[in-house]
Design an enzyme around this catalytic site. Structure first.
Site, PDB file in Angstrom:
ATOM      1  N   ASP A 193       0.968  -0.965  -0.142  1.00 20.54           N
ATOM      2  CA  ASP A 193      -0.089   0.273  -0.327  1.00 20.54           C
ATOM      3  C   ASP A 193       1.454   1.482   0.369  1.00 20.54           C
ATOM      4  OD1 ASP A 193      -2.466   1.584   0.170  1.00 20.54           O
ATOM      5  OD2 ASP A 193      -1.596   2.319   2.160  1.00 20.54           O
ATOM      6  N   LYS A 194       0.337   2.203  -0.615  1.00 23.01           N
ATOM      7  CA  LYS A 194       1.522   3.649  -0.804  1.00 23.01           C
ATOM      8  C   LYS A 194       1.654   3.730   0.506  1.00 23.01           C
ATOM      9  CE  LYS A 194       0.463   7.849  -2.838  1.00 23.01           C
ATOM     10  NZ  LYS A 194       0.777   8.319  -1.582  1.00 23.01           N
ATOM     11  N   THR A 195      -0.266   4.988   0.956  1.00 26.79           N
ATOM     12  CA  THR A 195       0.129   6.101   1.942  1.00 26.79           C
ATOM     13  C   THR A 195       0.456   5.406   3.379  1.00 26.79           C
ATOM     14  OG1 THR A 195      -1.429   7.168   0.271  1.00 26.79           O
ATOM     15  CG2 THR A 195      -1.281   7.661   2.249  1.00 26.79           C
ATOM     16  N   THR A 249      -2.890   2.017  -4.928  1.00 21.91           N
ATOM     17  CA  THR A 249      -2.694   2.618  -4.150  1.00 21.91           C
ATOM     18  C   THR A 249      -4.387   3.675  -4.276  1.00 21.91           C
ATOM     19  OG1 THR A 249      -2.624   5.322  -3.628  1.00 21.91           O
ATOM     20  CG2 THR A 249      -2.054   4.308  -5.250  1.00 21.91           C
TER      21      THR A 249
END
Length: 716
Positions: free
Chosen positions: A390-392, A542
């Site tokens: 996951d990015k954030t 994302t």
């Protein structure tokens, strides 16, 4: 929070007119490290025949039995013949061996007899039953021989056998105790007392058990935080290494959460307690460690089945040995050989092969901030060939930072200082990022007055009698202002990357622009580089716009990007990679990651995450360092390697030793004495235990996976 969301809230998105509100998008990830329950069974899974025993018990019985064994061995006819001496006699010396041998059997051998009875009652024959049968047959045969009813007398072999068995079990229990020490070590991290601040400001020393939610405690330099809470006064560098595995202290100030057992290294702080006892993060970690040590892996199931099968093989081999030697007319050999088969075939090493590795790996990982909820997840991690991040909040910090400044007059620092002056009274995340950047770059920040927030457009204030505004495209449209050509190219490039762009307006003209982007963790690049070197595909998922995701992917060298994905569709991306033949590890930290964490072959919750994410994951990382994913992979490979090495050794040893113990080479003059069989059996167990201990040499610090460091576990 992604760049687009930040832009909406700060009035920088061209297609919306959301408010510029003092709003923190990053809700604190509350909760402890999980609500898993410790296993109700002994952590020594698959080998819990010593329940209620302790190293001290085996130690005491070993030393006294050894003391009694020495005269038995010294007066043994075979030993005297081997070494060519004659032991002095005295009245009753012929009864020395029977008397002392009986004491040794009922004192030193009693734990094995009791264990054998328990296995019979539970209908789970195994190690203790084999040992109990062996020493009981040897004792009865020797006793009947001493009173003239039988011809086989093996008192010295029996005494030595029991002593060796006690020594082996003592060493085993010590090793297990060391491995289980993680739970005890975690418990010892908490202080016994705390300094509670009374309503009148006075300080009173209280027992940690007397603390209640809402109490304020004083934590002095060098002291440990007694319970989870929030700092209400002071700033300090806290050592959280015992919980997260991060060796560098982290700065915590007013409003920040602190966790029990962390150490204030340099300053005093006051903390308002919001979790005590079983609700603290430390207690959650203890539950996860106990749960992991009690969980069973596929390899453990295999070892348990092999140990059970070996019991029946040993009993059958012993029965065949008695029959064959009796038919050959050598009843003495029939008894001795069958007892030796029972001794040497004891599945002790098989029973220890996996649980000891499990205990060591679990305790070692806990000390490095890796909490293994599910042993199967750790076992599968070695086969993972694709990691989906996951990015954030995982690859990025989830916090915006200034990444570009462009002033029309070329003085970027002055522009940044002016913007910081206007934003200084705002609590918006983008405002805080601008103020922090100005401080980091040493920009001079003038005084501002008359601060005013313009909903959906930006903020304004008066600086040195000039009206200065900071805002996004909506503010430019409202005032009919164009972007100067001198900064237009910079702004276009930033927007292409998906950055939030704020414009600084003075006297009705744009005098510059500032770009803000979610910060990529420097550790993310190191983690991805190592994963690539190991042949692992790295993907990112994302909800951000495609251009934002692509910019981060280019920066980090990510192989595949899933962008603009709705929270409920994240698990579909995992399923898509699995359909393409990948074994997938999903790494995330939020509620919307929970379905994907559950669907993945290995779910990893990073940065303590949320309770929902933790519940869905098989592995929980106490820190938010993405390099810990590589550490998990290293631990998985090293643990599996130790398990398979131990299984091959234990099983191979028994397969080779049983025929030899039965006397198949007696025709060639090769006979395995009973005592030597006991030595070899104990030696096999010690080898397995020592091999498992080598797992402690594997370096699990996140720094060990950085470029230039070894990318794999040390050969051991």
């Amino acid at each position: 929070m992604n760049a687009r969301e930040a832009a909406v809230q700060h009035g920088t998105d061209e297609h919306t007119e959301a408010g510029h509100e003092a709003h923190d998008p990053h809700a604190a990830h509350g909760g402890d490290a999980g609500d898993g329950h410790a296993g109700d069974h002994d952590a020594h899974t698959g080998h819990d025949k010593h329940e209620g025993h302790s190293p001290a018990m085996f130690r005491d019985r070993f030393w006294l039995s050894l003391l009694l064994t020495l005269p038995v061995v010294f007066y043994a006819d075979m030993i005297q013949e081997w070494f060519g001496y004659t032991a002095p006699t005295f009245p009753g010396s012929t009864w020395l061996a029977p008397v002392l041998g009986t004491v040794i059997f009922f004192y030193g051998g009693w734990p094995f007899v009791v264990g054998a009875i328990q296995e019979i009652r539970s209908r789970a024959p195994g190690m203790m039953l084999l040992i109990g049968m062996a020493i009981s047959v040897a004792y009865v045969a020797s006793l009947t021989a001493s009173i003239g009813l039988f011809t086989v007398e093996v008192w010295w072999e029996l005494a030595l056998l029991i002593v060796i068995m006690l020594l082996g079990h003592w060493m085993e229990m010590r090793a297990i105790g060391q491995a289980r020490g993680a739970l005890a070590a975690l418990a010892e991290l908490l202080p016994d007392e705390a300094e509670r601040v009374a309503d009148d400001g006075s300080i009173e020393t209280v027992h940690i058990g007397d603390l209640a939610v809402g109490d304020v405690v004083l934590v002095r330099p060098g002291a440990r935080v007694p319970a989870d809470g929030q700092i209400v006064q002071g700033t300090a560098d806290l050592d959280e290494s015992m919980i997260t595995g991060e060796s560098n202290p982290v700065t915590r100030g007013e409003g920040d959460r602190v966790i029990a057992a962390s150490v204030s290294t340099d300053s005093s702080i006051r903390v308002r307690i919001d979790a005590i006892g079983e609700d603290t993060a430390l207690a959650g970690i203890q539950r996860l460690v106990a749960q992991a040590q009690g969980s069973t892996s596929r390899t453990q199931v295999l070892a348990d089945r092999a140990a059970a099968l070996l019991f029946y093989i040993a009993v059958s081999a012993a029965a065949i040995t008695i029959v064959v030697w009796a038919l050959l007319g050598d009843t003495d050999a029939a008894v001795v050989r069958s007892v030796t088969v029972l001794i040497i075939a004891c599945p002790h090493a098989l029973g220890l092969a996996i649980p000891l590795v499990t205990s060591i790996s679990t305790s070692k990982s806990a000390r490095n901030g890796i909490l293994v909820k599910d042993r199967l997840a750790l076992e599968r991690m070695r086969n993972v060939d694709a990691v989906l991040f996951d990015k954030t909040g995982t690859l990025t910090k989830g916090e915006h930072a200034v990444t570009g400044v462009a002033a029309t007059d070329g003085d970027d620092n002055a522009l940044l200082g002016l913007a910081a002056a206007v934003e200084s009274e705002s609590e918006h995340p983008l405002a805080r990022a601008i103020v922090a950047a100005a401080a980091d770059r040493g920009a001079e920040v003038p005084k501002a007055s008359g601060f005013h927030a313009m909903t959906g457009r930006g903020v304004r204030a008066t600086v040195a009698d000039d009206d200065v505004a900071v805002g996004g495209p909506a503010l430019l449209r409202e005032q009919g202002i164009d972007i100067p050509d001198s900064v237009a190219n910079d702004v276009a490039g930033w927007r292409e990357r998906g950055a939030a762009v704020l414009h600084v307006i003075k006297a009705g003209e744009v005098i510059g622009a500032i770009a803000l982007e979610d910060q990529v963790r420097p550790e993310s690049r190191q983690a991805i580089d190592v994963l690539h070197r190991r042949g692992v595909t790295v993907a990112m998922i994302t909800g951000d716009a495609q251009q934002v995701a692509n910019a981060v992917a280019r920066d980090l060298g990510i192989d595949e990007v899933f962008a603009e994905v709705l929270p409920e569709d994240k698990d579909s991306a995992v399923a898509d990679m699995q359909r393409r033949g990948h074994t997938v590890a999903m790494v995330g930290d939020g509620v919307n990651d929970a379905p994907a964490l559950a669907r993945a072959d290995v779910g990893i919750a990073i940065g303590a995450g949320t309770d929902v994410a933790i519940e869905s994951a098989g592995i929980v990382l106490a820190s938010d360092d993405p390099r810990a994913v590589v550490v998990v992979s290293t631990l998985s490979a090293a643990s599996y390697r130790k398990m398979t090495q131990n299984l091959w050794w234990a099983a191979g040893y028994n397969l080779a030793a049983i025929p030899l113990a039965a006397g198949v080479l007696a025709w060639a003059g090769i006979v395995l004495p009973m005592a030597i069989g006991a030595v070899l059996m104990s030696l096999s167990t010690i080898i397995v235990a020592l091999n498992a201990q080598l797992l402690r040499r594997v370096d699990l610090r996140p720094a060990a996976v950085s470029p230039g460091a070894k990318a794999s576990a040390p050969a051991s």
